[in-house]
Motif scaffolding. Sequence first.
Motif, PDB file in Angstrom:
ATOM      1  N   LEU A  96       0.930  -1.203   0.038  1.00 27.10           N
ATOM      2  CA  LEU A  96      -0.031   0.219  -0.060  1.00 27.10           C
ATOM      3  C   LEU A  96       1.087   1.410   0.017  1.00 27.10           C
ATOM      4  O   LEU A  96       1.764   1.397   0.830  1.00 27.10           O
ATOM      5  CB  LEU A  96      -0.955   0.058   1.326  1.00 27.10           C
ATOM      6  CG  LEU A  96      -1.739   1.177   1.310  1.00 27.10           C
ATOM      7  CD1 LEU A  96      -2.840   1.294   0.284  1.00 27.10           C
ATOM      8  CD2 LEU A  96      -2.383   1.218   2.939  1.00 27.10           C
ATOM      9  N   ALA A  97       0.757   2.080  -0.902  1.00 27.35           N
ATOM     10  CA  ALA A  97       1.384   3.504  -0.915  1.00 27.35           C
ATOM     11  C   ALA A  97       0.663   4.526  -0.577  1.00 27.35           C
ATOM     12  O   ALA A  97      -0.459   4.430  -0.616  1.00 27.35           O
ATOM     13  CB  ALA A  97       1.887   3.843  -2.363  1.00 27.35           C
ATOM     14  N   SER A  98       1.098   5.444   0.515  1.00 30.21           N
ATOM     15  CA  SER A  98       0.493   6.637   0.859  1.00 30.21           C
ATOM     16  C   SER A  98       1.384   7.765   0.712  1.00 30.21           C
ATOM     17  O   SER A  98       2.471   7.895   0.777  1.00 30.21           O
ATOM     18  CB  SER A  98       0.317   6.510   2.379  1.00 30.21           C
ATOM     19  OG  SER A  98       1.291   6.619   3.285  1.00 30.21           O
ATOM     20  N   GLY A  99       0.715   8.884   0.287  1.00 32.46           N
ATOM     21  CA  GLY A  99       1.282  10.054  -0.071  1.00 32.46           C
ATOM     22  C   GLY A  99       1.010  10.874   1.183  1.00 32.46           C
ATOM     23  O   GLY A  99      -0.273  11.094   1.573  1.00 32.46           O
ATOM     24  N   SER A 100       2.104  11.777   1.549  1.00 23.31           N
ATOM     25  CA  SER A 100       2.006  12.616   3.139  1.00 23.31           C
ATOM     26  C   SER A 100       1.824  14.195   2.817  1.00 23.31           C
ATOM     27  O   SER A 100       2.524  14.490   1.714  1.00 23.31           O
ATOM     28  CB  SER A 100       2.592  11.814   4.008  1.00 23.31           C
ATOM     29  OG  SER A 100       2.724  12.669   4.966  1.00 23.31           O
ATOM     30  N   LEU A 101       1.473  14.840   3.718  1.00 22.14           N
ATOM     31  CA  LEU A 101       1.792  16.370   3.570  1.00 22.14           C
ATOM     32  C   LEU A 101       3.309  16.642   4.224  1.00 22.14           C
ATOM     33  O   LEU A 101       3.656  17.713   3.816  1.00 22.14           O
ATOM     34  CB  LEU A 101       0.792  16.865   4.614  1.00 22.14           C
ATOM     35  CG  LEU A 101      -0.524  16.706   4.352  1.00 22.14           C
ATOM     36  CD1 LEU A 101      -1.492  17.566   5.581  1.00 22.14           C
ATOM     37  CD2 LEU A 101      -1.095  17.069   3.015  1.00 22.14           C
ATOM     38  N   ASP A 102       4.099  15.685   4.485  1.00 17.66           N
ATOM     39  CA  ASP A 102       5.457  15.940   4.850  1.00 17.66           C
ATOM     40  C   ASP A 102       6.306  15.629   3.448  1.00 17.66           C
ATOM     41  O   ASP A 102       7.560  15.723   3.522  1.00 17.66           O
ATOM     42  CB  ASP A 102       5.826  14.925   6.000  1.00 17.66           C
ATOM     43  CG  ASP A 102       5.683  13.385   5.391  1.00 17.66           C
ATOM     44  OD1 ASP A 102       5.414  13.102   4.362  1.00 17.66           O
ATOM     45  OD2 ASP A 102       5.952  12.644   6.412  1.00 17.66           O
ATOM     46  N   LYS A 103       5.808  15.544   2.508  1.00 14.57           N
ATOM     47  CA  LYS A 103       6.298  15.432   1.065  1.00 14.57           C
ATOM     48  C   LYS A 103       7.093  14.194   0.820  1.00 14.57           C
ATOM     49  O   LYS A 103       7.897  14.025  -0.246  1.00 14.57           O
ATOM     50  CB  LYS A 103       7.502  16.643   0.893  1.00 14.57           C
ATOM     51  CG  LYS A 103       7.365  17.731   1.637  1.00 14.57           C
ATOM     52  CD  LYS A 103       8.329  18.750   1.694  1.00 14.57           C
ATOM     53  CE  LYS A 103       8.157  20.019   2.258  1.00 14.57           C
ATOM     54  NZ  LYS A 103       9.270  21.137   2.450  1.00 14.57           N
ATOM     55  N   THR A 104       6.525  13.206   1.577  1.00 19.20           N
ATOM     56  CA  THR A 104       7.145  11.516   1.319  1.00 19.20           C
ATOM     57  C   THR A 104       6.020  10.891   0.713  1.00 19.20           C
ATOM     58  O   THR A 104       4.991  10.908   0.890  1.00 19.20           O
ATOM     59  CB  THR A 104       7.757  11.183   2.446  1.00 19.20           C
ATOM     60  OG1 THR A 104       6.513  10.840   3.743  1.00 19.20           O
ATOM     61  CG2 THR A 104       8.596  12.104   3.253  1.00 19.20           C
ATOM     62  N   VAL A 105       6.475   9.799   0.246  1.00 20.04           N
ATOM     63  CA  VAL A 105       5.584   8.684  -0.006  1.00 20.04           C
ATOM     64  C   VAL A 105       5.874   7.422   0.738  1.00 20.04           C
ATOM     65  O   VAL A 105       7.327   7.051   0.687  1.00 20.04           O
ATOM     66  CB  VAL A 105       5.799   8.289  -1.674  1.00 20.04           C
ATOM     67  CG1 VAL A 105       4.781   7.119  -2.135  1.00 20.04           C
ATOM     68  CG2 VAL A 105       5.096   9.487  -2.457  1.00 20.04           C
ATOM     69  N   ILE A 106       5.233   6.591   1.215  1.00 16.51           N
ATOM     70  CA  ILE A 106       5.584   5.407   2.209  1.00 16.51           C
ATOM     71  C   ILE A 106       4.805   4.276   1.443  1.00 16.51           C
ATOM     72  O   ILE A 106       3.703   4.264   0.996  1.00 16.51           O
ATOM     73  CB  ILE A 106       5.194   5.639   3.846  1.00 16.51           C
ATOM     74  CG1 ILE A 106       5.713   6.997   4.088  1.00 16.51           C
ATOM     75  CG2 ILE A 106       5.540   4.409   4.337  1.00 16.51           C
ATOM     76  CD1 ILE A 106       4.962   7.104   5.474  1.00 16.51           C
TER      77      ILE A 106
END
Length: 248
Positions: A149-159
């Motif tokens: 599962l990929a998640s895009g974040s407000l901290d400029k990262t993708v996890i």
Amino acid sequence: MGREVVRGVVVLGALGLLVALGVLLLVVWRPGGAPSPAAVPASPTVEGGLMPSPTAAPAATATPAPTLTPTPTPQPRIERGNVERLASVARLGKGRVGEIVFSPDGRWLAVGSSLGVYLYDVGTLEEVRWLETRAGGLSVAFSPDGRLLASGSLDKTVILWDVGTGERVRTLEGHADWVQSVAFSPDGQLLASGADDNTVIVWDVGTGERVRTLAGHRWEVESVAFSPDGRLLASGSSDGTVILWGVR
């Protein structure tokens, strides 16, 4: 959503005992109230003293009642003929909800929110996992095989997350602003992310390497998507344009 689960009900023969096995409670009901204690007969005697008491029979071991696990009733398929019967069956999510997506096999529902990413079991509608991020996870996408599962974040990262364990596989860093959208390629080998830095980054899922940065939008990139055959990558922006990217 309230639900009652009955784990087991057993009626024990002539004693008329109703045993209800619930949550941390065992109640035994006897008809007519508590029984009076029976009189204990005196030990018989013989001349010269008491007869020895007979050896007591071993106490019977009670057989534990089986635990019954309820089977969730599957939801009917939504079709043209039953759309007018649609009604709310659950209300899920916490924080400000961004993107929601079902896993390819339909088992999981991922909810990206300002508090993190929540994973729900579609069969039971129960929350099974919370994936904590530093600054929320408003965009989410499952890999084609459903393992990542990929998640895009407000901290400029993708996890990238392991769906089975909930562990982080790797963190992808390269954007200069909020990540608004993520999408896997059909073969699962690439991941595209669009961000408020006006760019799209294409990543190698296996290594986490940034393969290419695509610049062409004047404003924030709000959405990205691969075509089913993997020949095109589309990006949509708040500048009012959609760009189709393909190999020349």
